[in-house]
Design a protein around this motif. Structure first.
Motif, PDB file in Angstrom:
ATOM      1  N   GLU A 163       3.941  -2.921 -13.900  1.00  0.00           N
ATOM      2  CA  GLU A 163       3.303  -3.276 -12.776  1.00  0.00           C
ATOM      3  C   GLU A 163       3.203  -4.677 -12.778  1.00  0.00           C
ATOM      4  OE1 GLU A 163      -0.073  -3.894 -10.535  1.00  0.00           O
ATOM      5  OE2 GLU A 163      -0.300  -4.385 -12.960  1.00  0.00           O
ATOM      6  N   VAL A 164       3.244  -5.360 -11.355  1.00  0.00           N
ATOM      7  CA  VAL A 164       3.511  -6.686 -11.343  1.00  0.00           C
ATOM      8  C   VAL A 164       2.326  -7.566 -12.026  1.00  0.00           C
ATOM      9  CG1 VAL A 164       4.833  -6.736  -9.426  1.00  0.00           C
ATOM     10  CG2 VAL A 164       2.520  -7.108  -8.964  1.00  0.00           C
ATOM     11  N   HIS A 165       1.101  -7.097 -12.147  1.00  0.00           N
ATOM     12  CA  HIS A 165      -0.051  -7.746 -12.733  1.00  0.00           C
ATOM     13  C   HIS A 165       0.166  -7.836 -14.022  1.00  0.00           C
ATOM     14  CE1 HIS A 165      -2.304  -6.846  -8.708  1.00  0.00           C
ATOM     15  NE2 HIS A 165      -1.972  -8.135  -8.820  1.00  0.00           N
ATOM     16  N   GLN A 166       0.952  -6.992 -14.748  1.00  0.00           N
ATOM     17  CA  GLN A 166       1.087  -7.241 -16.181  1.00  0.00           C
ATOM     18  C   GLN A 166       2.157  -8.499 -16.465  1.00  0.00           C
ATOM     19  OE1 GLN A 166       0.073  -4.792 -18.480  1.00  0.00           O
ATOM     20  NE2 GLN A 166      -1.047  -4.035 -16.523  1.00  0.00           N
ATOM     21  N   ALA A 167       2.839  -8.814 -15.320  1.00  0.00           N
ATOM     22  CA  ALA A 167       3.697 -10.125 -15.362  1.00  0.00           C
ATOM     23  C   ALA A 167       2.805 -11.198 -15.126  1.00  0.00           C
ATOM     24  CB  ALA A 167       4.904 -10.014 -14.505  1.00  0.00           C
ATOM     25  N   ASN A 168       2.060 -10.996 -14.309  1.00  0.00           N
ATOM     26  CA  ASN A 168       1.170 -12.377 -13.859  1.00  0.00           C
ATOM     27  C   ASN A 168       0.057 -11.978 -12.838  1.00  0.00           C
ATOM     28  OD1 ASN A 168       0.109 -14.879 -12.640  1.00  0.00           O
ATOM     29  ND2 ASN A 168       2.024 -15.684 -13.391  1.00  0.00           N
ATOM     30  N   GLY A 169      -1.175 -12.272 -13.383  1.00  0.00           N
ATOM     31  CA  GLY A 169      -2.433 -11.723 -12.795  1.00  0.00           C
ATOM     32  C   GLY A 169      -2.810 -12.549 -11.587  1.00  0.00           C
ATOM     33  N   LEU A 170      -2.065 -13.632 -11.341  1.00  0.00           N
ATOM     34  CA  LEU A 170      -2.707 -14.433 -10.009  1.00  0.00           C
ATOM     35  C   LEU A 170      -1.822 -13.836  -9.037  1.00  0.00           C
ATOM     36  CD1 LEU A 170      -2.619 -17.841 -11.512  1.00  0.00           C
ATOM     37  CD2 LEU A 170      -4.574 -16.226 -11.249  1.00  0.00           C
ATOM     38  N   ILE A 171      -0.852 -12.907  -8.955  1.00  0.00           N
ATOM     39  CA  ILE A 171       0.031 -12.463  -7.921  1.00  0.00           C
ATOM     40  C   ILE A 171      -0.873 -11.267  -6.855  1.00  0.00           C
ATOM     41  CG2 ILE A 171       2.038 -10.950  -7.139  1.00  0.00           C
ATOM     42  CD1 ILE A 171       3.363 -11.931  -9.775  1.00  0.00           C
ATOM     43  N   TRP A 172      -1.132 -11.663  -5.707  1.00  0.00           N
ATOM     44  CA  TRP A 172      -1.747 -10.830  -4.680  1.00  0.00           C
ATOM     45  C   TRP A 172      -0.721  -9.474  -4.631  1.00  0.00           C
ATOM     46  CZ3 TRP A 172      -6.291 -11.106  -1.665  1.00  0.00           C
ATOM     47  CH2 TRP A 172      -7.128 -12.273  -1.952  1.00  0.00           C
ATOM     48  N   VAL A 173      -1.237  -8.462  -4.267  1.00  0.00           N
ATOM     49  CA  VAL A 173      -0.407  -7.286  -3.773  1.00  0.00           C
ATOM     50  C   VAL A 173      -1.104  -6.562  -2.745  1.00  0.00           C
ATOM     51  CG1 VAL A 173       0.443  -4.863  -4.502  1.00  0.00           C
ATOM     52  CG2 VAL A 173       0.333  -6.773  -6.134  1.00  0.00           C
ATOM     53  N   LYS A 174      -0.314  -6.585  -1.396  1.00  0.00           N
ATOM     54  CA  LYS A 174      -0.802  -5.708  -0.173  1.00  0.00           C
ATOM     55  C   LYS A 174       0.488  -5.179   0.327  1.00  0.00           C
ATOM     56  CE  LYS A 174      -3.200  -9.918   1.451  1.00  0.00           C
ATOM     57  NZ  LYS A 174      -3.412 -10.758   2.641  1.00  0.00           N
ATOM     58  N   LEU A 175       0.704  -3.729  -0.374  1.00  0.00           N
ATOM     59  CA  LEU A 175       1.754  -2.978   0.077  1.00  0.00           C
ATOM     60  C   LEU A 175       1.667  -2.591   1.523  1.00  0.00           C
ATOM     61  CD1 LEU A 175       2.044  -0.959  -3.321  1.00  0.00           C
ATOM     62  CD2 LEU A 175       3.327  -3.020  -2.710  1.00  0.00           C
ATOM     63  N   MET A 176       2.627  -3.253   2.566  1.00  0.00           N
ATOM     64  CA  MET A 176       2.643  -2.937   3.925  1.00  0.00           C
ATOM     65  C   MET A 176       2.897  -1.415   4.229  1.00  0.00           C
ATOM     66  SD  MET A 176       6.095  -4.774   5.002  1.00  0.00           S
ATOM     67  CE  MET A 176       7.514  -5.108   3.812  1.00  0.00           C
ATOM     68  N   TYR A 177       3.777  -0.564   3.257  1.00  0.00           N
ATOM     69  CA  TYR A 177       4.119   0.742   3.698  1.00  0.00           C
ATOM     70  C   TYR A 177       2.947   1.610   3.074  1.00  0.00           C
ATOM     71  CZ  TYR A 177       8.572  -1.347   4.418  1.00  0.00           C
ATOM     72  OH  TYR A 177       9.449  -2.200   4.846  1.00  0.00           O
ATOM     73  N   GLY A 178       1.897   0.950   2.590  1.00  0.00           N
ATOM     74  CA  GLY A 178       0.558   1.949   2.078  1.00  0.00           C
ATOM     75  C   GLY A 178      -0.524   1.557   3.524  1.00  0.00           C
ATOM     76  N   THR A 179      -0.206   0.923   4.346  1.00  0.00           N
ATOM     77  CA  THR A 179      -0.960   0.943   5.286  1.00  0.00           C
ATOM     78  C   THR A 179      -0.182   1.413   6.822  1.00  0.00           C
ATOM     79  OG1 THR A 179      -0.169  -1.105   6.397  1.00  0.00           O
ATOM     80  CG2 THR A 179      -1.545  -1.363   4.554  1.00  0.00           C
ATOM     81  N   THR A 180      -1.085   1.429   7.754  1.00  0.00           N
ATOM     82  CA  THR A 180      -0.491   1.785   9.225  1.00  0.00           C
ATOM     83  C   THR A 180       0.263   0.512   9.828  1.00  0.00           C
ATOM     84  OG1 THR A 180      -2.550   1.403  10.350  1.00  0.00           O
ATOM     85  CG2 THR A 180      -2.145   3.726   9.538  1.00  0.00           C
ATOM     86  N   ASP A 181      -0.184  -0.674   9.083  1.00  0.00           N
ATOM     87  CA  ASP A 181       0.773  -1.774   9.910  1.00  0.00           C
ATOM     88  C   ASP A 181       2.003  -2.084   9.404  1.00  0.00           C
ATOM     89  OD1 ASP A 181       0.772  -4.161  11.313  1.00  0.00           O
ATOM     90  OD2 ASP A 181      -0.253  -5.189   9.933  1.00  0.00           O
ATOM     91  N   ASN A 182       2.929  -1.235   9.858  1.00  0.00           N
ATOM     92  CA  ASN A 182       4.193  -1.468   9.346  1.00  0.00           C
ATOM     93  C   ASN A 182       5.337  -0.873  10.395  1.00  0.00           C
ATOM     94  OD1 ASN A 182       4.878   1.464   8.877  1.00  0.00           O
ATOM     95  ND2 ASN A 182       3.451   1.346   7.070  1.00  0.00           N
TER      96      ASN A 182
END
Ligand SMILES: [Zn+2]
Length: 235
Positions: free
Chosen positions: A48-67
């Motif tokens: 999971e990317v936060h394990q690599a760096n906690g400062l990274i933002w995550v906004k998965l576009m395919y987890g919304t209707t805006d795609n």
């Protein structure tokens, strides 16, 4: 007796190392909430990317209707996972960005993507001529191997996306790095928009990612043949 038990518990809580208590709670919480997709990805060794760096933002576009599909394709898959080669490189890219400009952060728009979502995206494209922007689900995308990441730059504090000339997943020539100089000359891309793209590309390539000529937001750590050897296709 009960009072002694309560006092004992209080003492335990008071003197327990705070760090270990927090970690233990995190671990329980983390495991408890895993979706079916996340279990598959973790079994494949993805991080999971936060394990690599906690400062990274995550906004998965395919987890919304805006795609590009216009509906939520991810359901309960809420976190971004990557094969270790890509996750660790992304962590390095965030550190490089922070060193250069701590007011900015990377924002992951898509990471490891199940093959069923690849098929749904393929089916949802409004025009078959747009299929050049998407890998055929028959062969699979590098996203399906957790080797590719779609990423942009955001304000580190607010998460507001920087202007890159067009949003992620714009299915148009303006998305394509190979035409940037042409669009700059024609005034369709400003110098600031191009500089934002160049900053993203600089930290990502320094961290070990490869670029592609047709999407400014897409980065990968290996080619398809290498990915098939090194990683697992997420169904
Ligand atoms: Zn991509």
């Amino acid at each position: 007796m009960k009072r002694w038990l309560a006092l004992g518990l209080c003492a335990l809580l008071m003197f327990a190392p705070i760090g270990s208590a927090a970690r233990a709670m995190e671990y329980v919480d983390y495991d408890w909430e895993l979706s079916a997709d996340e279990k598959v990805m973790r079994d494949a060794g993805f991080i999971e990317v936060h394990q690599a760096n906690g400062l990274i933002w995550v906004k998965l576009m395919y987890g919304t209707t805006d795609n590009i599909a216009g509906y939520d394709l991810y359901g309960d898959l809420k976190r971004a996972y990557l094969h270790p080669s890509a996750a660790l490189a992304l962590g390095r890219a965030q550190r490089l960005l922070y060193a250069q400009d701590s007011t900015l952060a990377l924002c992951v728009k898509d990471a490891a993507r199940p093959l069923r979502v690849q098929q749904a995206l393929w089916d949802a494209l409004p025009d078959p001529s747009l299929r050049g922007y998407l890998a055929n689900p028959k062969t699979g995308s590098l996203h399906n191997y957790g080797i590719a990441v779609d990423v942009t730059l955001v304000n580190a504090r607010t998460g507001e996306e920087l202007d890159m000339g067009c949003p992620v997943d714009t299915l148009d020539a303006i998305s394509q790095p190979r035409y940037e100089q042409k669009f700059l000359k024609e005034g369709k891309l400003t110098q600031q928009q191009l500089d934002n793209r160049l900053l993203l590309r600089s930290v990502m390539t320094q961290a070990g990612f490869q670029t592609i000529p047709n999407e400014w937001w897409h980065f990968q750590t290996m080619n398809r043949a290498q990915a098939k050897q090194a990683s697992t296709l997420i169904p």
